[in-house]
Design an enzyme around this catalytic site. Structure first.
Site, short mmCIF file in Angstrom:
data_model
loop_
_atom_site.label_atom_id
_atom_site.label_comp_id
_atom_site.label_asym_id
_atom_site.label_seq_id
_atom_site.Cartn_x
_atom_site.Cartn_y
_atom_site.Cartn_z
N ARG A 258 -4.36 12.75 -7.87
CA ARG A 258 -3.12 13.33 -7.33
C ARG A 258 -2.29 13.82 -8.38
O ARG A 258 -1.90 13.19 -9.46
CB ARG A 258 -2.39 12.42 -6.41
CG ARG A 258 -3.20 12.08 -5.19
CD ARG A 258 -2.64 11.19 -4.36
NE ARG A 258 -3.53 10.72 -3.29
CZ ARG A 258 -3.20 9.78 -2.26
NH1 ARG A 258 -1.79 9.26 -2.14
NH2 ARG A 258 -3.96 9.55 -1.33
N ARG A 273 2.86 5.22 -9.47
CA ARG A 273 2.35 6.54 -9.23
C ARG A 273 1.57 7.03 -10.31
O ARG A 273 2.22 7.37 -11.58
CB ARG A 273 3.70 7.37 -8.89
CG ARG A 273 4.52 6.99 -7.67
CD ARG A 273 5.68 7.98 -7.46
NE ARG A 273 6.25 7.67 -6.21
CZ ARG A 273 6.38 8.23 -5.13
NH1 ARG A 273 5.15 9.30 -5.02
NH2 ARG A 273 6.88 7.90 -3.87
N GLU A 345 4.61 0.98 -0.36
CA GLU A 345 3.20 1.17 0.72
C GLU A 345 2.04 0.95 -0.15
O GLU A 345 1.76 1.20 -1.36
CB GLU A 345 3.38 2.66 0.78
CG GLU A 345 1.97 3.24 1.62
CD GLU A 345 1.90 4.72 1.53
OE1 GLU A 345 0.88 5.30 1.60
OE2 GLU A 345 2.70 5.53 1.41
N SER A 348 -2.35 2.93 4.42
CA SER A 348 -1.87 3.93 5.46
C SER A 348 -2.95 4.31 6.20
O SER A 348 -4.16 4.27 5.89
CB SER A 348 -1.49 5.11 4.58
OG SER A 348 -1.13 6.11 5.71
N ARG A 384 -3.31 0.73 -6.57
CA ARG A 384 -1.69 0.28 -6.40
C ARG A 384 -1.69 -1.08 -6.00
O ARG A 384 -0.48 -1.81 -6.32
CB ARG A 384 -1.13 1.03 -5.38
CG ARG A 384 0.21 0.98 -5.54
CD ARG A 384 1.09 1.84 -4.45
NE ARG A 384 1.15 3.39 -4.83
CZ ARG A 384 2.05 4.11 -4.39
NH1 ARG A 384 2.64 3.78 -2.90
NH2 ARG A 384 2.18 5.31 -4.74
#
Length: 420
Positions: A258, A273, A345, A348, A384
């Site tokens: 990403r 991130r 988070e 998801s 993460r």
């Protein structure tokens, strides 16, 4: 794409979905107008073509005297049919563009609003009270010699890193445990491609408003995936599935990429991130009427994983304006970060209803008829998670407590010691 029959019969429901997303209601009217224009253009073409066929059949029956006039009419009719064919194709393209401009219709119960308008469904686990000043995940990992950000930046640029030693072992243990949980619950484990063609990336809905998050390789006209959801959604492209025996469930293990284009200045320290990470992602094909049950099942599995790694977390129902274009509803699990005094988070799960399947031509056969399948996805573990593990399970002496469920994947170790 959304079901045009649903839009025709329930235009106000689609407008309400747009309002809850903070999107334009005008797009619904534009879609209905494009649909009407498409159907009118197609009817005109088919009527003219039927007349052309009738005229062609009359040529062989015509007298010698009448044949030249009929041939002239046939030539004129052919031009008319060709023009109407082009008009019908143009109208169909305009309809497709208008349909793709509208995100998936949100399900009842999804909160209206944006990023901060989620609703908290529940809190699980106790937030730890430290009897020492806790370190952030980067300091904990550095003390264990588990992570090297400096050399990651030197080799690949900012937001890249090396997991090393116990860091690498911990990630492999976490992902392997996730793979075992997936297989134990009926998912077929898959190692998926991380490069996909444009039709697959577009079909999943990732080339919309957030396309700047995706790495594109122009020399090959391919994209690096940000989740194995993309490759798993494309797995059955243009196929008709037999779901009479129940949903088809896959779990994809892959590296993910990403650009984090919209996160300038956010979470720049450590690995919250990053541009590259690993993930085990669940993906389901099912009948539309089974999608809500499957969605809750995916969430339950995510919570089982969080229980295994002994992390306190909360579950939120994401607001409509914070959903991706393909999601009709999304639940996030957010783990507690002690040093930032916030939830982050870590999983998801989205119910995409028939939105992706319509774009990718994936149907299921039911009672002799074909209907668009529903697709769902959910994260079972990702890099993460190490952030939350390092922070919540650190000890005063710099060691790291290993949750009991992870120990079989780490040679039975119950802790990692800091590097002297």
């Amino acid at each position: 794409m959304i079901d045009i029959r649903f839009v025709r019969e329930n235009p106000e429901a689609v407008r309400e979905s747009q309002r809850r997303r903070g999107a334009s209601e005008q797009l619904v009217d534009e879609l209905l107008a494009a649909d009407e224009a498409r159907r009118s253009a197609l009817l005109a073409f088919e009527t003219a073509r039927a007349a052309q066929n009738e005229l062609s059949r009359s040529i062989g029956k015509a007298s010698k005297e009448d044949r030249p006039a009929i041939l002239a009419q046939a030539k004129q009719k052919k031009q008319e049919v060709d023009d109407l064919d082009k008009a019908a194709k143009a109208a169909d393209a305009a309809y497709t563009e208008a349909n793709r401009a509208i995100d998936n219709v949100v399900l009842p119960g999804v909160p209206a609003g944006g990023e901060d308008d989620f609703t908290v469904l529940r809190h699980v686990g106790d937030i730890r009270e430290f009897d020492f000043e806790p370190k952030d995940h980067l300091d904990v990992a550095t003390g264990l010699d588990a992570l090297d950000m400096e050399r990651g930046t030197k080799v690949s640029g900012s937001r890249f890193y090396y997991l090393k030693g116990v860091g690498a072992r911990l990630e492999l243990a976490l992902l392997t445990m996730a793979a075992d949980v997936a297989e134990a619950n009926g998912f077929t484990l898959m190692i998926t491609p991380t490069l996909v063609n444009p039709d697959i990336m577009s079909g999943t809905g990732f080339l919309g408003a957030h396309s700047d998050e995706i790495y594109y390789l122009p020399a090959d006209d391919q994209y690096l995936v940000g989740t194995s959801e993309v490759a798993l959604a494309g797995y059955h492209k243009d196929e008709i599935l037999d779901l009479s025996g129940g949903p088809r469930r896959y779990a994809g293990w892959s590296s993910c990429y990403r650009r984090e284009a919209g996160s300038y200045g956010k979470d720049t320290r450590g690995i919250i991130r990053v541009h590259q990470f690993n993930k085990v992602e669940m993906f389901v094909y099912c009948r539309m009427e089974d999608s809500i049950v499957e969605h809750n099942r995916l969430l339950k599995l995510e919570e089982q994983m969080l229980a295994k790694v002994e992390l306190p977390y909360r579950v939120i129902n994401t607001a409509a304006g914070d959903l991706g274009s393909s999601a009709a509803q999304k639940y996030d699990c957010e783990a507690w970060l002690p040093t930032q005094n916030r939830f982050m988070e870590v999983t998801s799960t989205s119910n995409c209803t028939t939105y992706q399947a319509r774009r990718l031509g994936i149907r299921e056969k039911f009672e002799g008829e074909n209907a668009a399948a529903a697709t769902l996805n959910g994260t079972l573990a990702t890099t993460r998670w190490l952030v939350a593990l390092f922070e919540n399970h650190q000890q005063a002496d710099g060691s790291l407590y290993i949750p009991e469920a992870l120990r079989p994947y780490l040679g039975g170790k119950d802790h990692f010691d800091p590097v002297a």
